[in-house]
Design a protein around this motif. Structure first.
Motif, PDB file in Angstrom:
ATOM      1  N   TYR A 164      -2.324  69.001  10.980  1.00  7.11           N
ATOM      2  CA  TYR A 164      -1.933  69.208   9.426  1.00  7.11           C
ATOM      3  C   TYR A 164      -1.599  70.352   8.816  1.00  7.11           C
ATOM      4  O   TYR A 164      -0.104  70.082   8.709  1.00  7.11           O
ATOM      5  N   THR A 165      -1.768  71.434   9.523  1.00 12.38           N
ATOM      6  CA  THR A 165      -0.502  72.715   9.284  1.00 12.38           C
ATOM      7  C   THR A 165       0.660  72.397   9.791  1.00 12.38           C
ATOM      8  O   THR A 165       1.648  73.244   9.337  1.00 12.38           O
ATOM      9  N   ASN A 166       0.427  72.108  11.354  1.00 13.20           N
ATOM     10  CA  ASN A 166       2.179  72.001  11.453  1.00 13.20           C
ATOM     11  C   ASN A 166       3.267  71.042  11.024  1.00 13.20           C
ATOM     12  O   ASN A 166       4.038  70.869  10.959  1.00 13.20           O
ATOM     13  N   THR A 167       2.050  70.441  10.439  1.00 15.49           N
ATOM     14  CA  THR A 167       3.428  68.896   9.153  1.00 15.49           C
ATOM     15  C   THR A 167       3.632  69.860   8.604  1.00 15.49           C
ATOM     16  O   THR A 167       4.497  69.999   8.239  1.00 15.49           O
ATOM     17  N   LEU A 168       2.939  70.021   7.866  1.00 22.46           N
ATOM     18  CA  LEU A 168       3.445  71.272   6.269  1.00 22.46           C
ATOM     19  C   LEU A 168       4.468  72.468   6.845  1.00 22.46           C
ATOM     20  O   LEU A 168       5.708  72.714   6.565  1.00 22.46           O
ATOM     21  N   GLN A 169       4.373  73.099   8.021  1.00 18.29           N
ATOM     22  CA  GLN A 169       5.474  74.018   8.621  1.00 18.29           C
ATOM     23  C   GLN A 169       6.291  72.862   8.560  1.00 18.29           C
ATOM     24  O   GLN A 169       7.435  73.317   8.902  1.00 18.29           O
ATOM     25  N   GLY A 170       6.499  71.956   9.819  1.00 16.94           N
ATOM     26  CA  GLY A 170       7.698  71.295  10.336  1.00 16.94           C
ATOM     27  C   GLY A 170       8.321  71.431   9.095  1.00 16.94           C
ATOM     28  O   GLY A 170       9.698  71.522   9.302  1.00 16.94           O
ATOM     29  N   VAL A 171       7.875  70.827   7.765  1.00 14.50           N
ATOM     30  CA  VAL A 171       8.507  70.276   6.767  1.00 14.50           C
ATOM     31  C   VAL A 171       9.427  71.709   6.160  1.00 14.50           C
ATOM     32  O   VAL A 171      10.696  71.343   5.835  1.00 14.50           O
ATOM     33  N   MET A 172       8.723  72.698   5.900  1.00 10.52           N
ATOM     34  CA  MET A 172       9.419  74.489   5.711  1.00 10.52           C
ATOM     35  C   MET A 172      10.119  74.419   6.939  1.00 10.52           C
ATOM     36  O   MET A 172      11.139  74.835   5.894  1.00 10.52           O
ATOM     37  N   MET A 173      10.153  73.886   8.094  1.00  7.19           N
ATOM     38  CA  MET A 173      11.385  74.617   8.648  1.00  7.19           C
ATOM     39  C   MET A 173      12.415  73.914   9.226  1.00  7.19           C
ATOM     40  O   MET A 173      13.788  74.189   8.707  1.00  7.19           O
ATOM     41  N   LEU A 174      12.203  72.585   9.085  1.00  2.42           N
ATOM     42  CA  LEU A 174      13.578  71.524   8.287  1.00  2.42           C
ATOM     43  C   LEU A 174      14.356  72.260   7.358  1.00  2.42           C
ATOM     44  O   LEU A 174      15.183  72.008   7.231  1.00  2.42           O
ATOM     45  N   GLY A 175      13.973  71.979   6.210  1.00  3.74           N
ATOM     46  CA  GLY A 175      13.998  72.874   4.919  1.00  3.74           C
ATOM     47  C   GLY A 175      15.473  74.489   5.028  1.00  3.74           C
ATOM     48  O   GLY A 175      16.245  74.128   4.968  1.00  3.74           O
ATOM     49  N   ILE A 176      14.923  74.986   6.060  1.00  5.01           N
ATOM     50  CA  ILE A 176      15.022  76.212   5.846  1.00  5.01           C
ATOM     51  C   ILE A 176      15.666  76.536   7.189  1.00  5.01           C
ATOM     52  O   ILE A 176      17.254  77.378   6.803  1.00  5.01           O
ATOM     53  N   THR A 177      16.100  75.350   8.008  1.00  3.24           N
ATOM     54  CA  THR A 177      17.247  75.043   9.086  1.00  3.24           C
ATOM     55  C   THR A 177      18.317  74.936   8.267  1.00  3.24           C
ATOM     56  O   THR A 177      19.305  74.875   8.908  1.00  3.24           O
ATOM     57  N   VAL A 178      18.274  73.479   8.220  1.00  6.54           N
ATOM     58  CA  VAL A 178      19.990  72.312   7.518  1.00  6.54           C
ATOM     59  C   VAL A 178      20.029  73.854   5.881  1.00  6.54           C
ATOM     60  O   VAL A 178      21.353  74.285   6.416  1.00  6.54           O
ATOM     61  N   LEU A 179      19.413  74.756   5.845  1.00  4.27           N
ATOM     62  CA  LEU A 179      19.883  75.560   4.328  1.00  4.27           C
ATOM     63  C   LEU A 179      20.378  77.012   5.282  1.00  4.27           C
ATOM     64  O   LEU A 179      21.889  77.238   4.274  1.00  4.27           O
ATOM     65  N   LEU A 180      20.041  77.824   6.026  1.00  2.52           N
ATOM     66  CA  LEU A 180      20.802  78.708   6.978  1.00  2.52           C
ATOM     67  C   LEU A 180      22.089  77.854   7.844  1.00  2.52           C
ATOM     68  O   LEU A 180      22.932  79.041   8.040  1.00  2.52           O
ATOM     69  N   PHE A 181      21.596  77.208   7.993  1.00  2.00           N
ATOM     70  CA  PHE A 181      23.240  76.377   9.002  1.00  2.00           C
ATOM     71  C   PHE A 181      24.378  76.336   7.725  1.00  2.00           C
ATOM     72  O   PHE A 181      25.610  77.335   8.419  1.00  2.00           O
ATOM     73  N   ALA A 182      24.342  75.816   7.134  1.00  2.33           N
ATOM     74  CA  ALA A 182      25.169  75.330   5.810  1.00  2.33           C
ATOM     75  C   ALA A 182      25.418  76.357   5.239  1.00  2.33           C
ATOM     76  O   ALA A 182      26.992  77.226   5.354  1.00  2.33           O
ATOM     77  N   GLN A 183      24.446  77.782   4.890  1.00  2.00           N
ATOM     78  CA  GLN A 183      25.303  79.024   4.318  1.00  2.00           C
ATOM     79  C   GLN A 183      25.842  79.966   5.743  1.00  2.00           C
ATOM     80  O   GLN A 183      26.461  80.535   5.348  1.00  2.00           O
ATOM     81  N   GLY A 184      26.030  79.933   6.523  1.00  4.07           N
ATOM     82  CA  GLY A 184      26.190  80.911   6.984  1.00  4.07           C
ATOM     83  C   GLY A 184      27.355  79.913   8.255  1.00  4.07           C
ATOM     84  O   GLY A 184      28.608  80.751   8.900  1.00  4.07           O
ATOM     85  N   TRP A 185      28.064  78.855   8.271  1.00  2.32           N
ATOM     86  CA  TRP A 185      28.889  77.898   8.418  1.00  2.32           C
ATOM     87  C   TRP A 185      30.171  78.794   7.805  1.00  2.32           C
ATOM     88  O   TRP A 185      31.295  78.828   8.937  1.00  2.32           O
ATOM     89  N   LYS A 186      30.047  79.547   7.323  1.00  2.00           N
ATOM     90  CA  LYS A 186      31.403  80.362   6.442  1.00  2.00           C
ATOM     91  C   LYS A 186      32.188  81.659   7.614  1.00  2.00           C
ATOM     92  O   LYS A 186      33.049  81.637   7.649  1.00  2.00           O
TER      93      LYS A 186
END
Length: 484
Positions: A182-204
């Motif tokens: 249960y906690t990994n599902t919560l943590q996994g969803v959080m990780m997905l969101g932050i991964t996409v954000l950091l990937f896009a934010q640093g592309w510059k």
């Protein structure tokens, strides 16, 4: 609301939510079987997210970007591309057969699975003891998480170590596998969101031309094979070792036993698909190594690259300070998502495969598994108190040794229908373990993935010779459980 207040509020909200999910898990955990693998009622998509989060964790999110920062494109390909292919191949090859035998034998752990497959208690005890090498990965996660906590709160790293351990233990002790899932599902969803954000934010930082940007860093940095690197310099060290060792790493107890959570073979496609898609997205976190290098950061401690990059990128603006709290919290969740899985699997191994075979089942298994959890955690903190430099390589020495030892007994146990003599599987396991440790600890091979891959090749060669030499052997009594 100030960023400081926001930081403490979101942290508190995360803690409360995790404990709530753990309490739900505790209500569904009635015995050692439920604590170890659940009651076969978990959704396959949930299991897939749980597994992807367990595979990625602190290594992908905190430690491995440091290798990309230091060694460039070759390290990214090693961990990202070759590693992802190894994961996919392992699950396509092993999932169905491992699940069939696991269900038929009601196995809770990998050593127990090995006992039912080969019908030899000594072999299962051997694997139970070498599974304790997973403690090296516990050390990696504790160190990585403590570095993140020091970036989020004004405390010392040793204090952070203890806080991380106490928090993870408190919720895993409650619910075991259900709390982990249960906690990994919560943590996994959080990780997905932050991964996409950091990937896009640093592309510059690539300035529209990634190839030119990487080549501008220095000789070899943008090459597939980095001739100036002492770890990732040729086809074998970049591609072959990355694929082989990651394939073998899927045999770790906290990973492969996720297959036993599945209700039936009908769930395999959903499980593998979710794991591969989510895990592939997580590998984008490795890009932070590039971003930190291109941003001009000079980081003395390779293991702290992610922490220092995040402080550099988000610490100079009001909006950034809010984001910093969310990002650090998510990266902590990434570490905890694997730490709790390792702790659950290690406690199950100690109780089911060491204590009960040696001393009988007169103890309360569920209580004993929780006591073992505490003991493993204390040992992990002791080892992490003064961590070695390059904690990633330290963890790889132990975990890759376990992978090299496990490859033949599990791979052959799933794919070979007939009886396999003990001398074949035990000999291959000993060759895999000793060859890896001998090559790496002696300094002959610096990269643990390369030494483990050499060891795996030797173990597989020995195993195939053993199969050929015993091809007229009697059928195994477990033949019905192994796929054709």
């Amino acid at each position: 609301m100030t960023p400081e207040i926001f930081k403490y509020m979101v942290t508190l909200a995360y803690v409360v939510l995790v404990f709530w999910l753990s309490w739900i898990g505790m209500r569904r955990t009635k015995d050692i079987r439920g604590f170890s693998i659940g009651n076969k009622d978990l959704n396959p998509y949930l299991i897939g997210i749980t597994l992807a989060a367990s595979i990625s964790s602190t290594a992908t999110f905190v430690i491995n970007p440091g290798f990309v920062y230091s060694h460039g494109l070759s390290a990214y390909i090693h961990y990202g591309l070759a590693g992802s292919l190894g994961i996919l191949t392992a699950f396509l090859v092993l999932t169905r057969g491992f699940l069939r035998l696991g269900e038929s034998s009601n196995a809770l752990t990998i050593p127990q699975w090995i006992f039912y497959r080969y019908n030899h208690r000594g072999l299962s005890l051997f694997f139970a003891f070498i599974n304790l090498l997973s403690i090296t990965f516990v050390v990696l996660i504790l160190v990585g998480c403590s570095l993140l906590v020091t970036g989020l709160f004004p405390i010392e790293q040793k204090t952070a170590l203890v806080l991380v351990l106490v928090f993870v233990f408190s919720y895993v002790l409650m619910g075991g596998t259900y709390a982990h899932a249960y906690t990994n599902t919560l943590q996994g969803v959080m990780m997905l969101g932050i991964t996409v954000l950091l990937f896009a934010q640093g592309w510059k930082y690539f300035a529209g031309d990634p190839v030119a940007a990487l080549n501008a860093v220095g000789q070899g940095y943008g090459d597939v094979f980095n001739g100036s690197s002492d770890l990732y310099f040729d086809f074998f060290s970049v591609f072959v070792s990355g694929f082989v060792v990651t394939f073998a790493l899927m045999l770790q107890p906290h990973i492969l036993t996720k297959i036993l959570y599945l209700r039936s073979e009908r769930d395999i496609g959903k499980f593998i698909g979710t794991t591969v898609v989510v895990g592939s997205i997580f590998t984008l976190m490795l890009m932070i190594g590039f971003y930190a290098r291109l941003a001009g950061l000079e980081v003395a401690n390779q293991d702290a690259v992610v922490r220092d990059y995040l402080l550099f990128e988000f610490g100079s603006s009001l909006w950034g300070e809010y984001m910093l709290a969310l990002v650090f919290l998510t990266l902590l969740a990434a570490g905890m998502s694997t730490l709790d899985g390792i702790l659950v699997s290690l406690s199950a191994v100690v109780v089911n495969d060491i204590v009960e075979p040696l001393f009988g089942s007169r103890y309360n298994g569920l209580l004993l598994s929780r006591i073992v959890l505490v003991m493993v955690g204390v040992l992990g903190v002791i080892l992490a108190w003064n961590p070695p430099p390059l904690i990633g390589l330290f963890a790889q020495k132990g975990v890759y040794g376990l992978a090299a030892a496990s490859i033949v007994p599990i791979l052959f146990g799933v794919l070979v229908r007939r009886h396999i003599p003990l001398w074949v599987v035990l000999g291959a396991a000993l060759i895999g373990l000793t060859a890896h440790l001998g090559l790496n600890l002696s300094g002959l091979v610096k990269n643990p993935a390369v030494s483990a891959s050499y060891a795996i090749v030797l173990a597989l060669g020995y195993g195939f010779v053993g199969l050929l030499a015993t091809r007229a052997g009697a059928p195994d009594k477990q033949i019905d459980y192994i796929p054709s």
